[in-house]
Design a protein around this motif. Structure first.
Motif, PDB file in Angstrom:
ATOM      1  N   THR A  32       0.822  -1.218   0.000  1.00 33.26           N
ATOM      2  CA  THR A  32       0.000   0.000   0.000  1.00 33.26           C
ATOM      3  C   THR A  32       0.852   1.262   0.000  1.00 33.26           C
ATOM      4  OG1 THR A  32      -0.105  -0.093   2.397  1.00 33.26           O
ATOM      5  CG2 THR A  32      -1.973  -1.047   1.202  1.00 33.26           C
ATOM      6  N   GLY A  33       2.131   1.126   0.342  1.00 29.77           N
ATOM      7  CA  GLY A  33       3.004   2.304   0.322  1.00 29.77           C
ATOM      8  C   GLY A  33       4.019   2.238  -0.807  1.00 29.77           C
ATOM      9  N   GLY A  71       3.900   2.536  -3.956  1.00 30.07           N
ATOM     10  CA  GLY A  71       3.828   3.499  -5.051  1.00 30.07           C
ATOM     11  C   GLY A  71       4.033   4.933  -4.594  1.00 30.07           C
ATOM     12  N   GLU A  94      -4.440   2.896  -4.157  1.00 32.94           N
ATOM     13  CA  GLU A  94      -4.376   1.852  -3.120  1.00 32.94           C
ATOM     14  C   GLU A  94      -2.972   1.281  -2.995  1.00 32.94           C
ATOM     15  OE1 GLU A  94      -7.056   2.697  -1.830  1.00 32.94           O
ATOM     16  OE2 GLU A  94      -8.220   2.833  -3.650  1.00 32.94           O
ATOM     17  N   GLY A 125      -0.609   3.448  -3.085  1.00 27.71           N
ATOM     18  CA  GLY A 125       0.063   4.648  -2.595  1.00 27.71           C
ATOM     19  C   GLY A 125       0.540   5.590  -3.688  1.00 27.71           C
ATOM     20  N   THR A 174      -7.537  -5.846   5.956  1.00 29.36           N
ATOM     21  CA  THR A 174      -8.191  -4.534   6.081  1.00 29.36           C
ATOM     22  C   THR A 174      -7.412  -3.426   5.379  1.00 29.36           C
ATOM     23  OG1 THR A 174      -7.126  -4.259   8.224  1.00 29.36           O
ATOM     24  CG2 THR A 174      -9.403  -5.084   8.232  1.00 29.36           C
ATOM     25  N   ASN A 175      -6.498  -3.811   4.503  1.00 32.94           N
ATOM     26  CA  ASN A 175      -5.987  -2.837   3.534  1.00 32.94           C
ATOM     27  C   ASN A 175      -5.875  -3.545   2.195  1.00 32.94           C
ATOM     28  OD1 ASN A 175      -3.183  -3.596   2.828  1.00 32.94           O
ATOM     29  ND2 ASN A 175      -2.764  -3.222   5.000  1.00 32.94           N
ATOM     30  N   VAL A 233       6.176  -5.200  11.450  1.00 30.96           N
ATOM     31  CA  VAL A 233       5.056  -4.263  11.289  1.00 30.96           C
ATOM     32  C   VAL A 233       3.936  -4.929  10.486  1.00 30.96           C
ATOM     33  CG1 VAL A 233       4.360  -2.048  10.305  1.00 30.96           C
ATOM     34  CG2 VAL A 233       6.554  -2.240  11.496  1.00 30.96           C
ATOM     35  N   GLU A 234       4.334  -5.606   9.398  1.00 30.68           N
ATOM     36  CA  GLU A 234       3.348  -6.309   8.559  1.00 30.68           C
ATOM     37  C   GLU A 234       2.684  -7.448   9.343  1.00 30.68           C
ATOM     38  OE1 GLU A 234       2.372  -5.839   5.303  1.00 30.68           O
ATOM     39  OE2 GLU A 234       3.471  -3.935   5.420  1.00 30.68           O
ATOM     40  N   ALA A 238       0.155  -6.067  11.670  1.00 35.95           N
ATOM     41  CA  ALA A 238      -0.993  -5.585  10.893  1.00 35.95           C
ATOM     42  C   ALA A 238      -1.864  -6.761  10.440  1.00 35.95           C
ATOM     43  CB  ALA A 238      -0.510  -4.771   9.694  1.00 35.95           C
ATOM     44  N   LYS A 291      -3.871  -8.218  13.385  1.00 37.05           N
ATOM     45  CA  LYS A 291      -4.992  -7.339  13.741  1.00 37.05           C
ATOM     46  C   LYS A 291      -6.108  -7.442  12.681  1.00 37.05           C
ATOM     47  CE  LYS A 291      -5.896  -2.600  15.176  1.00 37.05           C
ATOM     48  NZ  LYS A 291      -6.354  -1.704  14.113  1.00 37.05           N
ATOM     49  N   PHE A 337     -10.975  -1.132   4.236  1.00 37.74           N
ATOM     50  CA  PHE A 337     -10.605  -0.596   5.540  1.00 37.74           C
ATOM     51  C   PHE A 337     -11.659  -0.970   6.588  1.00 37.74           C
ATOM     52  CE2 PHE A 337      -8.667   3.296   3.181  1.00 37.74           C
ATOM     53  CZ  PHE A 337      -7.554   2.553   2.838  1.00 37.74           C
ATOM     54  N   GLU A 338     -11.209  -1.028   7.835  1.00 38.61           N
ATOM     55  CA  GLU A 338     -12.140  -1.289   8.947  1.00 38.61           C
ATOM     56  C   GLU A 338     -13.308  -0.303   8.880  1.00 38.61           C
ATOM     57  OE1 GLU A 338     -10.379  -1.092  12.824  1.00 38.61           O
ATOM     58  OE2 GLU A 338      -8.697  -2.374  12.266  1.00 38.61           O
ATOM     59  N   SER A 361       0.251   0.463  11.880  1.00 40.87           N
ATOM     60  CA  SER A 361       0.682   0.816  10.531  1.00 40.87           C
ATOM     61  C   SER A 361      -0.555   0.981   9.664  1.00 40.87           C
ATOM     62  CB  SER A 361       1.585  -0.274   9.962  1.00 40.87           C
ATOM     63  OG  SER A 361       0.890  -1.500   9.897  1.00 40.87           O
ATOM     64  N   ASN A 362      -0.374   1.591   8.490  1.00 38.90           N
ATOM     65  CA  ASN A 362      -1.496   1.748   7.555  1.00 38.90           C
ATOM     66  C   ASN A 362      -2.724   2.362   8.221  1.00 38.90           C
ATOM     67  OD1 ASN A 362      -1.366   0.794   4.679  1.00 38.90           O
ATOM     68  ND2 ASN A 362      -0.260  -0.850   5.701  1.00 38.90           N
ATOM     69  N   ASP A 415      -5.464   4.330   7.985  1.00 35.95           N
ATOM     70  CA  ASP A 415      -6.106   4.923   6.813  1.00 35.95           C
ATOM     71  C   ASP A 415      -7.038   6.060   7.217  1.00 35.95           C
ATOM     72  OD1 ASP A 415      -8.942   3.820   7.097  1.00 35.95           O
ATOM     73  OD2 ASP A 415      -7.758   1.979   7.195  1.00 35.95           O
ATOM     74  N   GLN A 432     -10.104   5.468   9.271  1.00 33.09           N
ATOM     75  CA  GLN A 432      -9.937   5.344  10.722  1.00 33.09           C
ATOM     76  C   GLN A 432      -9.775   6.732  11.346  1.00 33.09           C
ATOM     77  OE1 GLN A 432     -10.717   2.388  11.493  1.00 33.09           O
ATOM     78  NE2 GLN A 432     -10.440   1.878   9.341  1.00 33.09           N
ATOM     79  N   ASP A 470       3.083   4.346   6.801  1.00 34.31           N
ATOM     80  CA  ASP A 470       1.947   4.499   5.881  1.00 34.31           C
ATOM     81  C   ASP A 470       0.748   5.122   6.580  1.00 34.31           C
ATOM     82  OD1 ASP A 470       3.211   3.519   3.536  1.00 34.31           O
ATOM     83  OD2 ASP A 470       3.113   1.518   4.382  1.00 34.31           O
ATOM     84  N   ARG A 521       6.506   6.834   7.156  1.00 32.55           N
ATOM     85  CA  ARG A 521       6.025   7.056   5.785  1.00 32.55           C
ATOM     86  C   ARG A 521       4.591   7.549   5.828  1.00 32.55           C
ATOM     87  NH1 ARG A 521       7.549   2.145   2.301  1.00 32.55           N
ATOM     88  NH2 ARG A 521       5.731   1.244   3.305  1.00 32.55           N
TER      89      ARG A 521
END
Lengths: 470, 198
Positions: free
Chosen positions: A193-194, A196, A225, A227, A292-293, A314-315, A318, A321, A432-433, B17-18, B20, B23, B70, B96
Motif C-alpha cells: 500500500t506504500g 507506489g 491503493e 500509494g 483490512t488494507n 510491522v506487517e 498488521a 490485527k 478498511f475497517e 501501521s497503515n 487509513d 480510521q 503508511d 512514511r
C-alpha cells in the motif's frame, strides 16, 4: 534520453518553473462533488475570489446520494444539507452541475469519461483519491484535498512537487476468467500500500493493451491503493475508439489534430523509469483480499495467511490485527469464507462492462439463501444502458436489488451500509475497517468473483459454478 | 494558515501501521460543511475501545502523534487533517505518509515529520515509559528532540518556508497570474470545455 508519458503530460502543463519551488501546473479539468468542495467554496467566498475557469469545471452529486426513492427529498438531513450546499455553490459561482435526477448524474469518475471530458494528455483533478481513474486515457489525474480544490477553483493551477516514474509491465495474456480487477489487486499485493508512494505508475505490456477502456479505468482507479500519486496508460486505438463521438470529444479537423497529438504522448523507447515491476499475466488468477488494507490480498485458491510466517514485524502485527477484525482464522481457505452481502458498483467496477460481466454469470441462476446483493450502476447513463440491454431484469430475477446510481456501499455515506459483523464481497476499492459500515467486513473482489460469490454464498470464481453444478 | 516554527508537547504513541483516513475520520463525518468540529470523529471507532491509547487519561493534552508507517493512506479527505488539528495535534511523526495526506497536512499547517522506523520505535518506547515525556519538533533546525534522542528530518525548503511563514498557497500563486493568463493563450482550442464561454 526520451521522456515517459507522465513526464510529457507534466511538461506540457508547466505554467511556471522556478529553482527551489514546485512546478506550477495548469489543470485542464476540475471535477467536483458534494463532500470535498463546500469548505473550498467557503474559502473563495471569504477571500472574495471567483472560479477562474467555470468552463473547465463540472460538478456531480455522488457520495451522499441515496440509491432508493431518489424522487423524494433525501431523508438524512445532513446529507441533504451537503448536497444543497453544492447546488447553491454551483449556482452562485456558475459551475455546471449534474444533480440527482439528471441524466448525466453519477459517480464523478464515471461521468467525466462517459461525457468525453477526460481525454489523453490532459491534467485532471478532483477532491477524491480515485481521480487516478482518468489516467486510463493517458491523462495525468490526481486526487487532491479541499485546500487544493480551492486553489484550482481560484487559479486553475496547482503547485505540484516532482514525482518519480514507475513502470508496471504486465506481459502476456490474462488467463480465462481473470480480469482487470484481479490484475490490479495482485499488483497492490505485490508492491504494497506504500510501494507506489511518490510515483506515477504507467501500466504497460500486452495484458494492459488488451484491456478495454473500462478495464483500464479499473486498473488506474486503484493506483492510489498502492500509494501512487497517479496511474496512467498510454492512449491507443482503444482509447480513440472509446472517445470518438462522445459529447465533449473533438470533432472533424479538431479530432484529427487531437489524435495526432495524442499519438505522440507514448513513452519513448529510450525513456528510463525510476522503478520497474514486471508481472507475468499467465501467473495471475482470481484475486481477493482477506485483510483490512487493499494490499492484504491473495489468489482465491489460497488461504488466509498465518501471521507467524510474515517476516516484517510491522506487517505481521498488521496481519494479526486484520485477521482478528475480519473474524477469520489463519489457514482458513479463502473459498470457505461465507458472505452476507455482495456489492456490485463503485468508480472501480460500476461501469456497463462490469454489469454485463455480472449479468452474464448470474443469468438463469438464483442468489444464495441469506445473501443480499446490491447492484448500483456508476451513473444514470450506465443504468439506462443496462436497462436497454435487459440487465436490470437479469439482476432482479436473480434476486439482487437494482438501485439508482451513486457511490453507495463503497463508502456507506448513504443508507447503503453493512451492519456490524456483516461480511461483504465488494467490487469496490477499499477494505478498511468500518469502510462499508461500522464493524463491517469487506473482501475486495472482481465483478466475476462477486457474481459467483452471490450464487454460491461464499467467495468463489465463475469456474466454481460448474463444479458446484449450479 | 497558522505558522509552524517549533513545537514541544507530550505525545500519543500509536502503534499501528497503515492508519487509513477512514480510521482517522469515518465517512459519515464528511457530511459536515465546515472545517471545524471534527475532534469527536477522530479515530471514532477505535476510541470505543477503552484501552485505546487516546483514551488513556495520561494522554490528555498530547499534541504530538507518533504513528506507524503508511499513515494517512486512502481517501483524499482533508477532514483527516482537520480532525487531528481540531483534537489538538500539531504534528504527526511517521516513517512514511501517504502522499495526499501529507500534501493536505502541509496546506493546513499540520507538520508531518518523516523519521526512520527505528527512531519512531525509540519515540514509542520513550513516551510509553513516560507519558509526560515531551517531544520537540523544530522546523527551523529540521530536528526532533526528545530526552536523549536527537534526530534530523528532511523537508523541502519551499514547504518549510511556507510553513514557517504560514503562507497561503493561493495568494502565492496569484502573484503569477500573468503567467497563468499567458499559458492559457497557448492551450489547444480542441481541449474540452464543460460549458460555452459566455
Amino acid at each position: 534520453m526520451g521522456r515517459t508519458l507522465a513526464e510529457k503530460v507534466w511538461d506540457a502543463h508547466v505554467v511556471r518553473r522556478a529553482e527551489g519551488e514546485p512546478d506550477l501546473l495548469y489543470i485542464d479539468l476540475h471535477l467536483l462533488h458534494e463532500v470535498t468542495s463546500p469548505q473550498a467554496f467557503d474559502g473563495l467566498r471569504q477571500a472574495g475570489r471567483r472560479v477562474r475557469r467555470t468552463d473547465l469545471t463540472i460538478a456531480t452529486e455522488d457520495h451522499n446520494t441515496p440509491t432508493l426513492d431518489v424522487d423524494k427529498p433525501i431523508a438524512d438531513p445532513v446529507s441533504r444539507a451537503q448536497i444543497e450546499t453544492l447546488r447553491k455553490n454551483a449556482a452562485e459561482f456558475g459551475v455546471r452541475i449534474h444533480s440527482l435526477g439528471d441524466v448525466e448524474q453519477g459517480i464523478v469518475h464515471v461521468v467525466g469519461p462517459q461525457l468525453g471530458l477526460t481525454q489523453p494528455g490532459m491534467t485532471v483533478v478532483c477532491g477524491d483519491s480515485h481521480t487516478a481513474t482518468h489516467g486510463a486515457f493517458g491523462a495525468l489525474a490526481f486526487g487532491i484535498g479541499t485546500s487544493q480544490v480551492e486553489h484550482v477553483l481560484a487559479t486553475q493551477t496547482l503547485p505540484m512537487a516532482p514525482f518519480k516514474t514507475m513502470a508496471v509491465t504486465v506481459e502476456g495474456d490474462l488467463p480465462e476468467g481473470v480480469g482487470a480487477k484481479d490484475l490490479i489487486l495482485a499488483v497492490i499485493a505485490r508492491i504494497g500500500t506504500g510501494g507506489g508512494q511518490g510515483y506515477v505508475i504507467e501500466y504497460r505490456g500486452q495484458a494492459i493493451r488488451n484491456l478495454s477502456m473500462e478495464g483500464r479505468m479499473t486498473v488506474c482507479n486503484m493506483s492510489i491503493e498502492a500509494g501512487a500519486r497517479a496511474g496512467m496508460i498510454a492512449p491507443d486505438e482503444t482509447t480513440f475508439a472509446y472517445l470518438n463521438g462522445r459529447p465533449h470529444a473533438p470533432q472533424g479537423a479538431d479530432w484529427d489534430a487531437a489524435v495526432a497529438y495524442w499519438k505522440g504522448l507514448a513513452t519513448e523507447a529510450d525513456a528510463v523509469f525510476d522503478k520497474e515491476v514486471v508481472i507475468d499475466a499467465a501467473e495471475l488468477s482470481p484475486f481477493v483480499t482477506w485483510g483490512t488494507n487493499p494490499g492484504q490480498g491473495a489468489p482465491l485458491g489460497e488461504s488466509v495467511p498465518d501471521p507467524v510466517a510474515i517476516e516484517d514485524p510491522v506487517e505481521r502485527a498488521a496481519a494479526r490485527k486484520a485477521i482478528a477484525y475480519m473474524g477469520l482464522t489463519a489457514g482458513q481457505k479463502l473459498r470457505d469464507i461465507a458472505v452476507d452481502t455482495v456489492f456490485v458498483g463503485s468508480c472501480t467496477n460500476g461501469r456497463i462492462e462490469d454489469l454485463r460481466e455480472v449479468a452474464g454469470i448470474i443469468k438463469g441462476r438464483k442468489v444464495a439463501d441469506g445473501v443480499r446483493m446490491l447492484v448500483v450502476p456508476g451513473s444514470v447513463r450506465v443504468s439506462l444502458q443496462a436497462v436497454s440491454e435487459g440487465l436490470d431484469k437479469v439482476f432482479t430475477d436473480f434476486g439482487a436489488e437494482w438501485r439508482y446510481a451513486g457511490c453507495s456501499m463503497c463508502l456507506g455515506m448513504n443508507p447503503d451500509q453493512l451492519a456490524p459483523g456483516e461480511r461483504s464481497a465488494s467490487t469496490s476499492n477499499r477494505n478498511f475497517e468500518g469502510r462499508q459500515g461500522k464493524g463491517g467486513r469487506t473482501h475486495l473482489v472482481s465483478p466475476q468473483v462477486a457474481a459467483a460469490t452471490a450464487v454460491l454464498g461464499h467467495l468463489a470464481a465463475p469456474a466454481d459454478l460448474s463444479t458446484a453444478g449450479v | 494558515m497558522e505558522a509552524f516554527t517549533t513545537h514541544t508537547g507530550t505525545a500519543v504513541p500509536l502503534r499501528e501501521s497503515n492508519v487509513d483516513t477512514d480510521q482517522i475520520i469515518p465517512a459519515h463525518w464528511l457530511k459536515k460543511v465546515t472545517r471545524d468540529g471534527f475532534e469527536d470523529g477522530l479515530f471514532e471507532a477505535w476510541r470505543k475501545n477503552p484501552e485505546f491509547v487516546l483514551n488513556q487519561p495520561e494522554r490528555a493534552g498530547a499534541t504530538v502523534l507518533v504513528a506507524g508507517p503508511d499513515f494517512g493512506t486512502g481517501s483524499s479527505r482533508e477532514h483527516a487533517v482537520w480532525a487531528l488539528q481540531n483534537y489538538g495535534f500539531k504534528t504527526v511523526i511517521s516513517a512514511r505518509f501517504a502522499d495526499i495526506f501529507r500534501g493536505n497536512s502541509q496546506k493546513g499547517g499540520l507538520l508531518t515529520v518523516v523519521l526512520p522506523q527505528e527512531t519512531v520505535e525509540r519515540l514509542w518506547a520513550l513516551t510509553e515509559a513516560d507519558p509526560t515525556a515531551e517531544i520537540t519538533v523544530d522546523l527551523v533546525d529540521r530536528q526532533v528532540r526528545a530526552g536523549e534522542l536527537v534526530a534530523d528530518f528532511e523537508i523541502d525548503d519551499y514547504t518549510r518556508w511556507r510553513l514557517l511563514e504560514g503562507l497561503d498557497d493561493i495568494g502565492l500563486t496569484l502573484r503569477h497570474e500573468e503567467d497563468i493568463t499567458s499559458f492559457e493563450a497557448t492551450r489547444p482550442t480542441w481541449l474540452p470545455r464543460t460549458q460555452p464561454v459566455g
